[in-house]
Write an enzyme that holds these catalytic residues in place. Structure first.
Site, PDB file in Angstrom:
ATOM      1  N   SER A  66       7.672  -1.169   7.846  1.00  0.00           N
ATOM      2  CA  SER A  66       8.560  -0.350   7.031  1.00  0.00           C
ATOM      3  C   SER A  66       9.969  -0.398   7.614  1.00  0.00           C
ATOM      4  O   SER A  66      10.526  -1.487   7.776  1.00  0.00           O
ATOM      5  CB  SER A  66       8.015   1.076   6.931  1.00  0.00           C
ATOM      6  OG  SER A  66       8.720   1.811   5.959  1.00  0.00           O
ATOM      7  N   ASP A 116       3.071  -1.401  -3.505  1.00  0.00           N
ATOM      8  CA  ASP A 116       4.002  -0.642  -2.678  1.00  0.00           C
ATOM      9  C   ASP A 116       5.201  -0.214  -3.509  1.00  0.00           C
ATOM     10  O   ASP A 116       6.019  -1.043  -3.911  1.00  0.00           O
ATOM     11  CB  ASP A 116       4.440  -1.499  -1.488  1.00  0.00           C
ATOM     12  CG  ASP A 116       5.182  -0.710  -0.428  1.00  0.00           C
ATOM     13  OD1 ASP A 116       5.736   0.354  -0.753  1.00  0.00           O
ATOM     14  OD2 ASP A 116       5.210  -1.172   0.730  1.00  0.00           O
ATOM     15  N   HIS A 169       2.067   1.431   0.480  1.00  0.00           N
ATOM     16  CA  HIS A 169       2.865   1.493   1.704  1.00  0.00           C
ATOM     17  C   HIS A 169       2.039   2.248   2.749  1.00  0.00           C
ATOM     18  O   HIS A 169       2.194   3.454   2.937  1.00  0.00           O
ATOM     19  CB  HIS A 169       4.182   2.223   1.421  1.00  0.00           C
ATOM     20  CG  HIS A 169       5.257   1.975   2.421  1.00  0.00           C
ATOM     21  ND1 HIS A 169       6.019   0.826   2.449  1.00  0.00           N
ATOM     22  CD2 HIS A 169       5.717   2.735   3.452  1.00  0.00           C
ATOM     23  CE1 HIS A 169       6.895   0.893   3.423  1.00  0.00           C
ATOM     24  NE2 HIS A 169       6.725   2.043   4.064  1.00  0.00           N
ATOM     25  N   TYR A 201      10.417   4.969   9.243  1.00  0.00           N
ATOM     26  CA  TYR A 201      11.337   6.056   8.886  1.00  0.00           C
ATOM     27  C   TYR A 201      10.665   7.399   9.104  1.00  0.00           C
ATOM     28  O   TYR A 201       9.535   7.611   8.666  1.00  0.00           O
ATOM     29  CB  TYR A 201      11.742   5.888   7.424  1.00  0.00           C
ATOM     30  CG  TYR A 201      12.970   6.643   6.985  1.00  0.00           C
ATOM     31  CD1 TYR A 201      14.236   6.197   7.332  1.00  0.00           C
ATOM     32  CD2 TYR A 201      12.869   7.780   6.196  1.00  0.00           C
ATOM     33  CE1 TYR A 201      15.376   6.870   6.903  1.00  0.00           C
ATOM     34  CE2 TYR A 201      13.995   8.464   5.757  1.00  0.00           C
ATOM     35  CZ  TYR A 201      15.248   8.008   6.118  1.00  0.00           C
ATOM     36  OH  TYR A 201      16.377   8.679   5.691  1.00  0.00           O
TER      37      TYR A 201
END
Length: 324
Positions: free
Chosen positions: A185, A274, A304, A94
């Site tokens: 992700s 995460d 993350h 992202y």
């Protein structure tokens, strides 16, 4: 369990396989229809080869005109002189982009070609779709959130379907002897979607995938893109009057709902600290995979973040796929 978030103990995570209560009844029919529509498009693709400093690879810049004429920017890196070889369609995270040729040289040393595109609206790719609703919250999660036919991620998935068609056509710049998908992700979630919707995928690597198990993610995620939806309700709809409509839209694009269609060998990874893609959402995807050959690597102190130890696991996994 990790110190950053409140999630289930690892022993419970390994068996966490929630009911897919938010999966629409017409989910399979909807995506079968989208595949048929994409089969009717013939994308115009421009490929420009570069002069590149590493003589053992060939690098090209790609402009891929998608189904709504959105020009998606891509890159191809392949072993020099190889017209047929394993191919990986790689997806970025992202707010990320397709990356540099240098990012994938470790895969080309294995004899693999890598193709990556900027997701529409991100990197250098525009987004020509029109979305009915605006939002006070920055990001892409809310674009068309009350219309699954024209939701942002529905359009992203249509792009992927068209890219997969192209890669398997006579017009592909390299003939895949095996076709794999990879990402972390958001890229991990997109890899799961691609492997679930396209039966010709030979292997899948999905690190700490996003867009997974929204029912739980919206309850426990503490940071990252899920918070765009959380804050939408906070600032736009504190009484949750649109909750069912929003969840219906998300039901069509939840990567967990594609996992029951994944039968190819799959490697996943999760960090137990995460807070962006909480461990239970990742295990929900893993435990719904239909693949007999599936592995999830657990990293207790990782959040993350990029994980160099897992890169070694991915190399080992890929070598196994190339030998079969």
């Amino acid at each position: 369990m990790g110190r950053q978030i409140g999630d289930f103990p690892l022993e419970e995570l390994r068996n966490y396989r929630p009911n897919l209560g938010n999966k629409p009844d017409d989910f399979d029919a909807f995506w079968a229809e989208q595949k048929m529509k994409m089969n009717g498009f013939h994308p115009h693709v421009k490929i420009v080869w570069r002069d590149y400093a590493v003589p053992s690879v060939e690098v090209a810049d790609i402009t891929f005109m998608s189904w709504d004429n959105t020009p998606l920017t891509g890159i191809l890196v392949k072993p020099k002189g190889m017209e047929k070889c394993p191919v990986i369609l790689s997806f970025h995270g992202y707010t990320g982009n397709r990356g540099l040729a240098a990012d994938v040289l470790k895969w080309t040393t294995l004899g693999i070609a890598v193709i990556a595109f900027d997701v529409r609206g991100q990197g250098e790719s525009p987004d020509f779709s029109n979305y009915k609703n605006g939002s006070r919250i920055p990001g892409w999660m809310l674009l068309g959130i009350q219309d699954h036919e024209n939701y942002y991620y529905t359009n992203v998935y249509r792009d992927i379907l068209l890219q997969l068609n192209w890669l398997q056509s006579e017009e592909s710049p390299v003939v895949p002897t095996k076709l794999g998908v990879m990402g972390a992700s958001l890229g991990g979630g997109l890899a799961l979607v691609a492997a679930g919707v396209e039966k010709n995928i030979d292997f899948c690597i999905a690190d700490w995938p996003f867009i997974a198990h929204f029912e739980r993610a919206l309850d426990i995620a503490l940071a990252g893109p899920y918070m765009e939806i959380v804050n939408y309700f906070k600032w736009n709809d504190p009484e949750y009057k649109t909750y069912e409509k929003v969840m219906k839209t998300l039901g069509y694009i939840d990567s967990v709902h594609f996992c029951e269609g994944i039968t190819c060998p799959t490697l996943m990874a999760v960090g137990l600290e995460d807070a962006i893609t909480p461990p239970s959402t990742v295990f929900a995807a893993f435990n719904h995979l239909k693949a007999d050959d599936k592995t999830i690597e657990v990293y207790r102190q990782f959040t993350h973040e990029f994980n160099p130890f897992h890169e070694e696991k991915k190399i080992e996994f890929l070598m196994k796929q190339l030998e079969n």
